[in-house]
Scaffold this motif. Structure first.
Motif, PDB file in Angstrom:
ATOM      1  N   VAL A  72       0.777  -1.152  -0.042  1.00 53.48           N
ATOM      2  CA  VAL A  72       0.036  -0.067   0.034  1.00 53.48           C
ATOM      3  C   VAL A  72       0.820   1.311   0.206  1.00 53.48           C
ATOM      4  CG1 VAL A  72      -1.818   1.048   1.268  1.00 53.48           C
ATOM      5  CG2 VAL A  72      -1.888  -1.320   1.528  1.00 53.48           C
ATOM      6  N   VAL A  73       0.525   2.059  -0.913  1.00 59.80           N
ATOM      7  CA  VAL A  73       1.406   3.485  -1.097  1.00 59.80           C
ATOM      8  C   VAL A  73       0.278   4.506  -0.968  1.00 59.80           C
ATOM      9  CG1 VAL A  73       3.476   2.369  -2.018  1.00 59.80           C
ATOM     10  CG2 VAL A  73       1.857   3.363  -3.446  1.00 59.80           C
ATOM     11  N   GLU A  74       0.675   5.794  -0.902  1.00 61.19           N
ATOM     12  CA  GLU A  74      -0.080   6.812  -1.027  1.00 61.19           C
ATOM     13  C   GLU A  74       0.237   7.525  -2.617  1.00 61.19           C
ATOM     14  OE1 GLU A  74      -1.731  10.179   2.053  1.00 61.19           O
ATOM     15  OE2 GLU A  74       0.572  10.437   1.517  1.00 61.19           O
ATOM     16  N   LYS A  75      -0.823   7.362  -3.347  1.00 58.34           N
ATOM     17  CA  LYS A  75      -0.266   7.860  -4.699  1.00 58.34           C
ATOM     18  C   LYS A  75      -0.634   9.636  -4.883  1.00 58.34           C
ATOM     19  CE  LYS A  75      -4.937   6.893  -6.567  1.00 58.34           C
ATOM     20  NZ  LYS A  75      -5.723   6.132  -7.609  1.00 58.34           N
ATOM     21  N   ALA A  76      -1.234   9.910  -3.859  1.00 56.96           N
ATOM     22  CA  ALA A  76      -1.561  11.694  -3.842  1.00 56.96           C
ATOM     23  C   ALA A  76      -1.939  11.738  -2.491  1.00 56.96           C
ATOM     24  CB  ALA A  76      -2.786  11.840  -4.831  1.00 56.96           C
ATOM     25  N   PRO A  77      -1.716  12.866  -1.707  1.00 59.01           N
ATOM     26  CA  PRO A  77      -2.343  13.221  -0.420  1.00 59.01           C
ATOM     27  C   PRO A  77      -3.615  12.800  -0.161  1.00 59.01           C
ATOM     28  CG  PRO A  77      -1.178  15.268  -1.332  1.00 59.01           C
ATOM     29  CD  PRO A  77      -1.507  13.991  -2.254  1.00 59.01           C
ATOM     30  N   GLY A  78      -3.747  11.629   0.724  1.00 60.62           N
ATOM     31  CA  GLY A  78      -4.853  11.089   1.285  1.00 60.62           C
ATOM     32  C   GLY A  78      -5.779   9.948   0.149  1.00 60.62           C
ATOM     33  N   GLU A  79      -4.666   9.743  -0.813  1.00 59.20           N
ATOM     34  CA  GLU A  79      -5.338   8.781  -1.828  1.00 59.20           C
ATOM     35  C   GLU A  79      -4.327   7.294  -1.754  1.00 59.20           C
ATOM     36  OE1 GLU A  79      -7.830   8.969  -3.942  1.00 59.20           O
ATOM     37  OE2 GLU A  79      -8.478  10.926  -3.429  1.00 59.20           O
ATOM     38  N   LEU A  80      -4.796   6.419  -1.520  1.00 65.98           N
ATOM     39  CA  LEU A  80      -4.095   5.214  -1.361  1.00 65.98           C
ATOM     40  C   LEU A  80      -4.386   4.410  -2.649  1.00 65.98           C
ATOM     41  CD1 LEU A  80      -5.103   3.802   2.174  1.00 65.98           C
ATOM     42  CD2 LEU A  80      -3.010   5.142   1.737  1.00 65.98           C
ATOM     43  N   VAL A  81      -3.172   3.448  -2.884  1.00 68.97           N
ATOM     44  CA  VAL A  81      -3.385   2.613  -4.115  1.00 68.97           C
ATOM     45  C   VAL A  81      -2.705   1.177  -3.460  1.00 68.97           C
ATOM     46  CG1 VAL A  81      -1.360   3.400  -5.221  1.00 68.97           C
ATOM     47  CG2 VAL A  81      -2.925   2.237  -6.455  1.00 68.97           C
ATOM     48  N   THR A  82      -3.189   0.233  -3.978  1.00 70.38           N
ATOM     49  CA  THR A  82      -2.470  -1.057  -3.558  1.00 70.38           C
ATOM     50  C   THR A  82      -2.044  -1.796  -4.618  1.00 70.38           C
ATOM     51  OG1 THR A  82      -4.238  -2.532  -3.660  1.00 70.38           O
ATOM     52  CG2 THR A  82      -3.987  -1.245  -1.713  1.00 70.38           C
ATOM     53  N   VAL A  83      -1.010  -2.794  -4.536  1.00 73.47           N
ATOM     54  CA  VAL A  83      -0.659  -3.688  -5.627  1.00 73.47           C
ATOM     55  C   VAL A  83      -1.853  -4.376  -6.319  1.00 73.47           C
ATOM     56  CG1 VAL A  83      -0.285  -5.710  -4.040  1.00 73.47           C
ATOM     57  CG2 VAL A  83       1.061  -5.193  -6.043  1.00 73.47           C
ATOM     58  N   ALA A  84      -2.757  -4.391  -5.490  1.00 74.25           N
ATOM     59  CA  ALA A  84      -3.983  -5.323  -6.113  1.00 74.25           C
ATOM     60  C   ALA A  84      -4.657  -4.234  -6.926  1.00 74.25           C
ATOM     61  CB  ALA A  84      -5.071  -5.552  -4.840  1.00 74.25           C
ATOM     62  N   ASP A  85      -4.785  -3.065  -6.862  1.00 76.58           N
ATOM     63  CA  ASP A  85      -5.292  -1.980  -7.673  1.00 76.58           C
ATOM     64  C   ASP A  85      -4.611  -2.032  -9.198  1.00 76.58           C
ATOM     65  OD1 ASP A  85      -7.212   0.439  -5.879  1.00 76.58           O
ATOM     66  OD2 ASP A  85      -5.706  -0.839  -4.918  1.00 76.58           O
ATOM     67  N   ARG A  86      -3.276  -1.887  -9.045  1.00 73.21           N
ATOM     68  CA  ARG A  86      -2.409  -1.914 -10.200  1.00 73.21           C
ATOM     69  C   ARG A  86      -2.580  -3.110 -10.930  1.00 73.21           C
ATOM     70  NH1 ARG A  86       2.091   1.876  -7.230  1.00 73.21           N
ATOM     71  NH2 ARG A  86       1.247   3.889  -7.680  1.00 73.21           N
ATOM     72  N   GLU A  87      -2.360  -4.068 -10.418  1.00 70.54           N
ATOM     73  CA  GLU A  87      -2.428  -5.430 -11.191  1.00 70.54           C
ATOM     74  C   GLU A  87      -3.693  -5.814 -11.716  1.00 70.54           C
ATOM     75  OE1 GLU A  87      -0.930  -8.764  -8.813  1.00 70.54           O
ATOM     76  OE2 GLU A  87       1.207  -7.909  -8.594  1.00 70.54           O
ATOM     77  N   ALA A  88      -4.698  -5.402 -11.090  1.00 68.45           N
ATOM     78  CA  ALA A  88      -5.944  -5.774 -11.550  1.00 68.45           C
ATOM     79  C   ALA A  88      -6.379  -4.896 -12.790  1.00 68.45           C
ATOM     80  CB  ALA A  88      -7.305  -5.446 -10.592  1.00 68.45           C
ATOM     81  N   GLU A  89      -5.981  -3.659 -12.702  1.00 58.99           N
ATOM     82  CA  GLU A  89      -6.218  -2.865 -13.762  1.00 58.99           C
ATOM     83  C   GLU A  89      -5.381  -3.084 -15.108  1.00 58.99           C
ATOM     84  OE1 GLU A  89      -6.683   1.538 -13.425  1.00 58.99           O
ATOM     85  OE2 GLU A  89      -5.104   1.751 -14.894  1.00 58.99           O
ATOM     86  N   LEU A  90      -4.165  -3.682 -14.889  1.00 57.18           N
ATOM     87  CA  LEU A  90      -3.389  -4.231 -16.055  1.00 57.18           C
ATOM     88  C   LEU A  90      -4.092  -5.261 -16.675  1.00 57.18           C
ATOM     89  CD1 LEU A  90       0.329  -3.680 -14.690  1.00 57.18           C
ATOM     90  CD2 LEU A  90      -0.907  -2.271 -16.647  1.00 57.18           C
TER      91      LEU A  90
END
Length: 267
Positions: free
Chosen positions: A30-48
Motif C-alpha cells: 500500500v502506498v499513497e499516490k496522492a495526499p490522502g489517496e491510497l493505492v495497492t498492488v491489487a489496484d495496479r495489477e487488476a487494472e493491467l
C-alpha cells in the motif's frame, strides 16, 4: 456475448489478484499516490489485467483510474475518442486496506461521451450488477426495477459521501439532513452506493467529486433501473463533464425534493 464476457473478466480478475490480498496485504503493498489517496498492488495489477482483456473484446482505448494517476492526459480520451473503456479496478481502496468488505470492481463502455454499458462486481458479496443503455439494469441476471421513493422526505433514507465537501456546503448538508429519516456518511465506495439506490435499499446519494470511472457505471445502472443520476443543475450525468456535485435518487420527484431540502437549492 461481449456483455456477459465483461462481467466474467471483472469477477475472474478479482479472484486472481484482489481477493487473495483482502485482509492479507503485505508491507509495501500500500502506498499513497496522492495526499490522502491510497493505492495497492491489487489496484495496479487488476487494472493491467482488466485493460488487456477488455481490449481483446473491443480494441479501443482503456481509461483506468491508476493509469490516469500516472498520466492525467489519458482521461481526455473520454471526450475525444468515439469509444473507450472506463475501468475502476478496485473502488473503495480505503475500505479494502482497512479490511472492510465495501469495495467493488467496475467498468463501463463509453461511446461519444456517454456510458452505454456498465458492470459492477462486489467480490465479498459475490454479487454482480450490469446495465445497458435502453436495455435495462440487472443484478445477478434478474431485472432491477426501482420503485418510486414515495411517502415523503421524512421517510427517505440517503447518504452523503462528504469527504470532498467544502465547509460551507458541509454545513448546509448537515442542516438539510435533519429533514430526512436517515442520512449516513455512506460506504465510501460508489460501487456500493449506486446499487443500493438501484435496488431500493436507500432513496438517494449525494456525491461531490465525480471522476468518470467512479460514476459512469453506477449512473447508468440507476437510470436503467428507473432512477435518476444528474448534476446539481439538472443535466443528466455524462462522464466527459467533470464538475462537482452529483445527486442520485429513486425518481424525479425524490431528486428534486432532495436537491431543495438537502442542499437548499431552489426548485
Amino acid at each position: 456475448m461481449v456483455f456477459e464476457k465483461v462481467a466474467e473478466i471483472l469477477a475472474e480478475t478479482a479472484a486472481e489478484v484482489i481477493e487473495p490480498r483482502f485482509r492479507a496485504l503485505a508491507a509495501g503493498d500500500v502506498v499513497e499516490k496522492a495526499p490522502g489517496e491510497l493505492v495497492t498492488v491489487a489496484d495496479r495489477e487488476a487494472e493491467l489485467i482488466i485493460a488487456e482483456r477488455l481490449r481483446g473484446l473491443l480494441p479501443v482505448p482503456v481509461v483506468g483510474e491508476e493509469a490516469v494517476s500516472v498520466d492525467p492526459s489519458l482521461v481526455e480520451a473520454v471526450r475525444t475518442e468515439p469509444a473507450v473503456w472506463l475501468v475502476d479496478p478496485l473502488d473503495g481502496t480505503g475500505n479494502f486496506v482497512a479490511g472492510k468488505g465495501d469495495y467493488a470492481v467496475m467498468a463501463a463502455l463509453v461511446r461519444d461521451g456517454e456510458a452505454v454499458a456498465a458492470w459492477i462486481w462486489q467480490p465479498v458479496c459475490g454479487v454482480g450488477y450490469a446495465a445497458e443503455k435502453g436495455g435495462g439494469a440487472w443484478r445477478d441476471g434478474e431485472r432491477l426495477r426501482r420503485a418510486p421513493a414515495g411517502d415523503g422526505p421524512e421517510r427517505w433514507r440517503g447518504a452523503v459521501l462528504g469527504r470532498f465537501l467544502g465547509p460551507e456546503m458541509r454545513a448546509v448538508v448537515t442542516e438539510g439532513a435533519r429533514g430526512f429519516a436517515s442520512v449516513t456518511g455512506g460506504s465510501g465506495a460508489a460501487g456500493v452506493e449506486y446499487p443500493r439506490v438501484a435496488a431500493g435499499e436507500q432513496d438517494f446519494t449525494l456525491f461531490w467529486r465525480t471522476l468518470p470511472w467512479d460514476h459512469a457505471p453506477g449512473s447508468l445502472l440507476v437510470r436503467e433501473a428507473g432512477g435518476v443520476s444528474a448534476r446539481l443543475d439538472g443535466d443528466p450525468y455524462r462522464p466527459g463533464r467533470n464538475v462537482e456535485g452529483l445527486l442520485v435518487a429513486a425518481d424525479e420527484d425524490c431528486w428534486r425534493q432532495v436537491r431543495e431540502r438537502l442542499l437548499g437549492m431552489a426548485p
